[in-house]
Design a protein around this motif. Structure first.
Motif, PDB file in Angstrom:
ATOM      1  N   ILE A 292       0.859  -1.179   0.000  1.00  0.00           N
ATOM      2  CA  ILE A 292       0.000   0.000   0.000  1.00  0.00           C
ATOM      3  C   ILE A 292       0.894   1.226   0.000  1.00  0.00           C
ATOM      4  CG2 ILE A 292      -0.192   0.082   2.530  1.00  0.00           C
ATOM      5  CD1 ILE A 292      -3.152   0.966   2.091  1.00  0.00           C
ATOM      6  N   GLY A 293       0.482   2.269  -0.710  1.00  0.00           N
ATOM      7  CA  GLY A 293       1.329   3.456  -0.740  1.00  0.00           C
ATOM      8  C   GLY A 293       0.814   4.527  -1.669  1.00  0.00           C
ATOM      9  N   TYR A 294       1.665   5.522  -1.897  1.00  0.00           N
ATOM     10  CA  TYR A 294       1.295   6.702  -2.684  1.00  0.00           C
ATOM     11  C   TYR A 294       2.136   6.809  -3.940  1.00  0.00           C
ATOM     12  CZ  TYR A 294      -0.220   8.049   2.025  1.00  0.00           C
ATOM     13  OH  TYR A 294      -0.781   8.061   3.274  1.00  0.00           O
ATOM     14  N   GLY A 295       1.511   7.356  -4.975  1.00  0.00           N
ATOM     15  CA  GLY A 295       2.231   7.887  -6.114  1.00  0.00           C
ATOM     16  C   GLY A 295       2.029   9.392  -6.086  1.00  0.00           C
ATOM     17  N   VAL A 296       3.101  10.151  -6.280  1.00  0.00           N
ATOM     18  CA  VAL A 296       2.988  11.611  -6.221  1.00  0.00           C
ATOM     19  C   VAL A 296       3.865  12.234  -7.291  1.00  0.00           C
ATOM     20  CG1 VAL A 296       4.773  11.720  -4.439  1.00  0.00           C
ATOM     21  CG2 VAL A 296       3.225  13.639  -4.715  1.00  0.00           C
ATOM     22  N   ILE A 297       3.393  13.327  -7.869  1.00  0.00           N
ATOM     23  CA  ILE A 297       4.133  14.045  -8.892  1.00  0.00           C
ATOM     24  C   ILE A 297       3.669  15.496  -8.876  1.00  0.00           C
ATOM     25  CG2 ILE A 297       2.470  13.725 -10.792  1.00  0.00           C
ATOM     26  CD1 ILE A 297       4.830  13.058 -12.625  1.00  0.00           C
ATOM     27  N   ARG A 298       4.539  16.410  -9.252  1.00  0.00           N
ATOM     28  CA  ARG A 298       4.137  17.809  -9.342  1.00  0.00           C
ATOM     29  C   ARG A 298       3.121  17.973 -10.470  1.00  0.00           C
ATOM     30  NH1 ARG A 298       7.287  21.827  -6.784  1.00  0.00           N
ATOM     31  NH2 ARG A 298       5.692  23.246  -7.611  1.00  0.00           N
ATOM     32  N   ARG A 299       2.148  18.821 -10.270  1.00  0.00           N
ATOM     33  CA  ARG A 299       1.179  19.105 -11.321  1.00  0.00           C
ATOM     34  C   ARG A 299       1.878  19.851 -12.453  1.00  0.00           C
ATOM     35  NH1 ARG A 299      -4.659  20.455  -9.742  1.00  0.00           N
ATOM     36  NH2 ARG A 299      -4.269  22.171 -11.170  1.00  0.00           N
TER      37      ARG A 299
END
Length: 304
Positions: A292-299
């Motif tokens: 389980i976890g996150y994916g994150v990126i700048r818009r």
């Protein structure tokens, strides 16, 4: 030639069908096998529910994955070429799979039949939720009217900002994939130690350990908040996705925890709910049914 360009991604992007249809993304599916002989296309010939249920029902079973063939990519490319659209193909990190090589071969095949169609194959240095966020930001650029060349220029800063922060409940799957040693796995299991893991620039990095599932879930929230602070941005400056493997109810609880913690850390500035997606089999074979976890990126509209 029609305006704009078309987007194709391999199945590691783990986007649900409704988003794929809404955003007109061509998906080239990975294959999975439980016996090393019979391979099925993830999401087409075997559902994610069935995939994770088999892993849950049969502990100690380690499925395998295989990247799409050049022919699989060619079929998606051909659909777009017949529309007269150039193609941007986004693939899982070359450090994790040979998907890019298959796409490059398909590009050469397409050039023989559709010489006027331009195909750009991109190594995203991403996987799963991180790739989901990356592909969706490319869609934002396309839909904002950016040309293919303008989009390509923005891909590097996008890629540099992308991360995955996740944890697993069982170290055996990561050990079996060669990411940690057997002794580390045994000791970790006995002490109930759970790893905190970051994926950045296509490579897996250890980001610490916590004892017990609850503390490891709190740990990945800490990693997300630290990333936002270090990047000098707020949650609204980023696309944040939360992914679960088998247990959706746990995913819902972590989403609630995440929303609470982010509001505490950044105030009431969050204007969008965090999407909850299912981590696909491409990464599931290595991380297991408790990842389980996150994916994150700048818009892409707030890069700076």
């Amino acid at each position: 030639m029609t305006s704009g360009f078309s987007i194709v991604s391999d199945g590691s992007c783990d986007l649900p069908e409704e988003i794929v249809e809404e955003k007109d993304i061509g998906i080239v599916h990975f294959l999975v096998s439980f016996d090393g002989k019979d391979y099925q296309k993830e999401g087409l010939e075997i559902s994610l529910q069935e995939f994770y249920q088999r892993m849950t029902d049969h502990p100690g079973t380690y499925p395998m994955s295989a990247c799409p063939s050049p022919e699989d990519f060619y079929e998606q490319f051909k659909v777009r070429a017949e529309r007269g659209q150039d193609i941007l193909c986004i693939c899982i990190s070359t450090k994790l799979s040979a998907s890019v090589q298959s796409a490059e071969i398909a590009k050469q095949m397409l050039a023989e039949d559709y010489p006027d169609i331009r195909v750009e194959v991109v190594d995203s240095l991403c996987a799963t939720l991180m790739q989901s966020a990356y592909v969706l930001e490319v869609c934002r650029l396309r839909d904002a009217g950016k040309t293919l060349d303008e989009t390509l220029e923005l891909l590097e800063p996008l890629r540099k900002s992308a991360r995955i922060f996740f944890t697993v409940g069982d170290l055996d799957y990561i050990r079996h994939g060669g990411r940690i040693g057997k002794m580390t796995s045994v000791v970790g299991s006995r002490l109930n130690i759970k790893p905190l893991i970051t994926l950045q620039d296509g490579e897996i990095h250890s980001s610490g350990i916590r004892r017990g599932r609850r503390k490891s879930l709190e740990g990945i929230v800490d990693l997300l908040i630290d990333y936002l602070h270090e990047s000098h941005c707020t949650p609204d400056d980023c696309r944040i996705l939360l992914g679960y493997s088998y247990d959706r109810e746990e995913g819902e609880r972590v989403r609630e925890l995440t929303t609470t913690r982010l509001k505490e850390a950044f105030g009431s500035g969050m204007t969008e709910d965090i999407p909850l997606l299912r981590i696909g089999a491409t990464i599931g074979v290595h991380a297991g049914p408790t990842s389980i976890g996150y994916g994150v990126i700048r818009r892409s509209d707030r890069l700076g």
